[in-house]
Design a protein around this motif. Sequence first.
Motif, PDB file in Angstrom:
ATOM      1  N   PHE A  36       0.787  -1.244   0.000  1.00 32.71           N
ATOM      2  CA  PHE A  36       0.000   0.000   0.000  1.00 32.71           C
ATOM      3  C   PHE A  36       0.811   1.282   0.000  1.00 32.71           C
ATOM      4  CE2 PHE A  36      -3.227  -3.056   1.306  1.00 32.71           C
ATOM      5  CZ  PHE A  36      -4.217  -2.705   0.396  1.00 32.71           C
ATOM      6  N   TYR A  52      -0.890  -2.831  -4.535  1.00 30.31           N
ATOM      7  CA  TYR A  52      -2.316  -2.577  -4.768  1.00 30.31           C
ATOM      8  C   TYR A  52      -2.598  -1.127  -5.169  1.00 30.31           C
ATOM      9  CZ  TYR A  52      -3.477  -7.146  -2.943  1.00 30.31           C
ATOM     10  OH  TYR A  52      -3.577  -8.497  -2.765  1.00 30.31           O
ATOM     11  N   THR A  82      -7.893 -15.228  -8.647  1.00 32.85           N
ATOM     12  CA  THR A  82      -8.701 -15.471  -7.454  1.00 32.85           C
ATOM     13  C   THR A  82     -10.008 -16.161  -7.855  1.00 32.85           C
ATOM     14  OG1 THR A  82      -9.680 -13.293  -7.730  1.00 32.85           O
ATOM     15  CG2 THR A  82      -7.786 -13.444  -6.246  1.00 32.85           C
ATOM     16  N   GLU A 138     -19.392  -5.335   0.010  1.00 32.24           N
ATOM     17  CA  GLU A 138     -18.258  -6.204  -0.300  1.00 32.24           C
ATOM     18  C   GLU A 138     -16.994  -5.488   0.144  1.00 32.24           C
ATOM     19  OE1 GLU A 138     -17.570  -7.509  -4.381  1.00 32.24           O
ATOM     20  OE2 GLU A 138     -15.662  -8.422  -3.744  1.00 32.24           O
ATOM     21  N   PRO A 148     -12.807  -5.546  -2.970  1.00 28.03           N
ATOM     22  CA  PRO A 148     -13.441  -6.121  -4.171  1.00 28.03           C
ATOM     23  C   PRO A 148     -12.549  -6.293  -5.407  1.00 28.03           C
ATOM     24  CG  PRO A 148     -14.620  -4.146  -3.356  1.00 28.03           C
ATOM     25  CD  PRO A 148     -13.261  -4.158  -2.742  1.00 28.03           C
ATOM     26  N   ILE A 181     -16.136  -1.574  -0.018  1.00 28.14           N
ATOM     27  CA  ILE A 181     -15.116  -1.026   0.889  1.00 28.14           C
ATOM     28  C   ILE A 181     -13.751  -1.376   0.293  1.00 28.14           C
ATOM     29  CG2 ILE A 181     -14.277  -0.980   3.266  1.00 28.14           C
ATOM     30  CD1 ILE A 181     -16.999  -2.366   3.982  1.00 28.14           C
ATOM     31  N   ALA A 233      -9.530  -0.174   0.017  1.00 25.26           N
ATOM     32  CA  ALA A 233      -8.455   0.664   0.557  1.00 25.26           C
ATOM     33  C   ALA A 233      -7.624   1.314  -0.545  1.00 25.26           C
ATOM     34  CB  ALA A 233      -7.548  -0.181   1.455  1.00 25.26           C
ATOM     35  N   GLY A 269     -14.123   3.699   2.479  1.00 22.18           N
ATOM     36  CA  GLY A 269     -12.741   3.298   2.760  1.00 22.18           C
ATOM     37  C   GLY A 269     -12.647   2.306   3.906  1.00 22.18           C
ATOM     38  N   ASN A 285     -13.568 -11.696  -0.516  1.00 19.60           N
ATOM     39  CA  ASN A 285     -12.700 -12.806  -0.922  1.00 19.60           C
ATOM     40  C   ASN A 285     -11.247 -12.359  -0.894  1.00 19.60           C
ATOM     41  OD1 ASN A 285     -12.415 -15.541  -2.062  1.00 19.60           O
ATOM     42  ND2 ASN A 285     -11.507 -14.437  -3.785  1.00 19.60           N
ATOM     43  N   GLU A 286     -10.440 -13.145  -0.223  1.00 16.40           N
ATOM     44  CA  GLU A 286      -8.995 -12.875  -0.103  1.00 16.40           C
ATOM     45  C   GLU A 286      -8.707 -11.462   0.392  1.00 16.40           C
ATOM     46  OE1 GLU A 286      -5.930 -14.563  -2.293  1.00 16.40           O
ATOM     47  OE2 GLU A 286      -7.246 -15.709  -3.610  1.00 16.40           O
ATOM     48  N   ALA A 323      -4.236 -10.196   2.574  1.00 12.48           N
ATOM     49  CA  ALA A 323      -3.549  -9.006   2.053  1.00 12.48           C
ATOM     50  C   ALA A 323      -3.329  -7.943   3.140  1.00 12.48           C
ATOM     51  CB  ALA A 323      -4.361  -8.415   0.904  1.00 12.48           C
TER      52      ALA A 323
HETATM   53  N1  SAH Z   1     -11.692  -9.857  -3.721  1.00  5.36           N
HETATM   54  C1  SAH Z   1     -10.884  -9.674  -4.908  1.00  5.36           C
HETATM   55  C2  SAH Z   1      -9.521  -9.064  -4.612  1.00  5.36           C
HETATM   56  C3  SAH Z   1      -8.650  -9.753  -3.591  1.00  5.36           C
HETATM   57  S1  SAH Z   1      -7.108  -8.911  -3.309  1.00  5.36           S
HETATM   58  C4  SAH Z   1     -10.758 -10.993  -5.645  1.00  5.36           C
HETATM   59  O1  SAH Z   1     -11.046 -12.023  -5.049  1.00  5.36           O
HETATM   60  O2  SAH Z   1     -10.341 -10.998  -6.804  1.00  5.36           O
HETATM   61  C5  SAH Z   1      -7.375  -7.957  -1.859  1.00  5.36           C
HETATM   62  C6  SAH Z   1      -8.278  -6.776  -2.009  1.00  5.36           C
HETATM   63  O3  SAH Z   1      -8.469  -6.203  -0.716  1.00  5.36           O
HETATM   64  C7  SAH Z   1      -7.764  -5.654  -2.884  1.00  5.36           C
HETATM   65  O4  SAH Z   1      -8.865  -5.063  -3.548  1.00  5.36           O
HETATM   66  C8  SAH Z   1      -7.159  -4.711  -1.850  1.00  5.36           C
HETATM   67  O5  SAH Z   1      -6.959  -3.407  -2.322  1.00  5.36           O
HETATM   68  C9  SAH Z   1      -8.202  -4.813  -0.759  1.00  5.36           C
HETATM   69  N2  SAH Z   1      -7.807  -4.435   0.595  1.00  5.36           N
HETATM   70  C10 SAH Z   1      -6.690  -4.739   1.265  1.00  5.36           C
HETATM   71  N3  SAH Z   1      -6.709  -4.230   2.515  1.00  5.36           N
HETATM   72  C11 SAH Z   1      -7.902  -3.614   2.655  1.00  5.36           C
HETATM   73  C12 SAH Z   1      -8.542  -2.903   3.714  1.00  5.36           C
HETATM   74  N4  SAH Z   1      -7.932  -2.730   4.891  1.00  5.36           N
HETATM   75  N5  SAH Z   1      -9.777  -2.396   3.501  1.00  5.36           N
HETATM   76  C13 SAH Z   1     -10.404  -2.569   2.315  1.00  5.36           C
HETATM   77  N6  SAH Z   1      -9.845  -3.221   1.268  1.00  5.36           N
HETATM   78  C14 SAH Z   1      -8.613  -3.732   1.427  1.00  5.36           C
END
Ligand code: SAH
Length: 376
Positions: free
Chosen positions: A42, A49, A63, A96, A99, A128, A130, A151, A166-167, A171
């Motif tokens: 970040f 990202y 993903t 979500e 995303p 939501i 970041a 945010g 998801n995922e 991160a």
């Molecule tokens: N869900 C998506 C992307 C996964 S990657 C998919 O499955 O393809 C992780 C995502 O989380 C990215 O969009 C990243 O920018 C976001 N992210 C990471 N930390 C975050 C936080 N603290 N708040 C909101 N989003 C966040």
Amino acid sequence: MDDGKRKTPGCAVTTPLACRLKRQIQLAGPITVADYMAACLFDPDYGYYTTRQPFGSDGDFITAPEISQIFGELVAIWVIHLWMERGEPAPFCLAEIGPGRGTLMSDMLRIFRSLRPDMLQAASIHMIEASPKLATVQKDRLAGEPIRWAGEISQLPEQPLILVGNELFDAIPARQYVRTGSAWHERMVGLDQEGNLCFLAGPGSLDPALLPPGKAEKAEGAIFEIAPAREAMAQSIAAHVMRCGGAALLFDYGHLMPGYGDTLQAVREHRHEDPLASPGHADLTSHVDFHALAKACAVAGAEAAFLEQGEFLRMMGLRERVNRLAAGLPLSRAQAVREAAMRLASPEGMGVLFKAMSIHPPGLEPYPFAMPGERN
Ligand code: SAH
């Protein structure tokens, strides 16, 4: 106090972020693994990202929502089922978190429109995110949809919440501790004698009471990971659910029981590489400790339940959906649909390593975390 692992020859001239971090370390000393991860993902100028659009078959990694539309479709069915089970609240917040490219939301919206357009009417939809760069990608992808961007969780309206992600957790930065003698010192990123980034054991150490069973048998150099920022995120989702009602469904990869091991990993162009090799150019993640997340939810008064991703998808009707989708397609495309579903749900693919986690008020496990009639 070098732990001797993963020295990175040639790290001297890799990426602009590597140069910046080296200067910072020269001036102010080594940084924690969590701060290193946060910078790699970040940093406003060079973070992974914040500067890239990494997902998909042409990106660095792929993903679940990008593998098959069926993932988003089955998550949409879960949302509809939960909304109905909770008495069809209106208005409610559909959110979500993390995303990515907006693919999951796009697939869910298609299902909502065809099955329950009235639910869509009742929903205030929030994403939501970041990363401002990824928020822009999502806004382009979902142009014209009635979605607001936020945010963080605290910006969501005070309405019953159905949240999916998801995922996300993998991160969010994690800290590492390395066994050095009888103590567990925080693992840091510093500079070796040639001025290359390297791991070393810092002065700070962990209270041994926080370590899981088995610490005495661990060898010199063994690693233990904790992720306070992930736990804080789980707790704030849980607190929102307890205050407003609803539930959250989050998919990630990791382990259900606490344990030891170095799970920090870097992936670039679908290949694993040294986490110190190209900061800002590779995705950096570590396994999620779901046990710790469940404890964080309990602090907020909520409960967490888990299923393997494969189990969750099968119970949501994976097989039926695959057959239905494949039936209308030429043989080769039907085969691709089946292979993608296998990848999502089989033990050799993502079916076992990835888990589905529900966060809900105590005793209100949504289907399929508890079968109807199974609740106490
Ligand atoms: N869900 C998506 C992307 C996964 S990657 C998919 O499955 O393809 C992780 C995502 O989380 C990215 O969009 C990243 O920018 C976001 N992210 C990471 N930390 C975050 C936080 N603290 N708040 C909101 N989003 C966040």
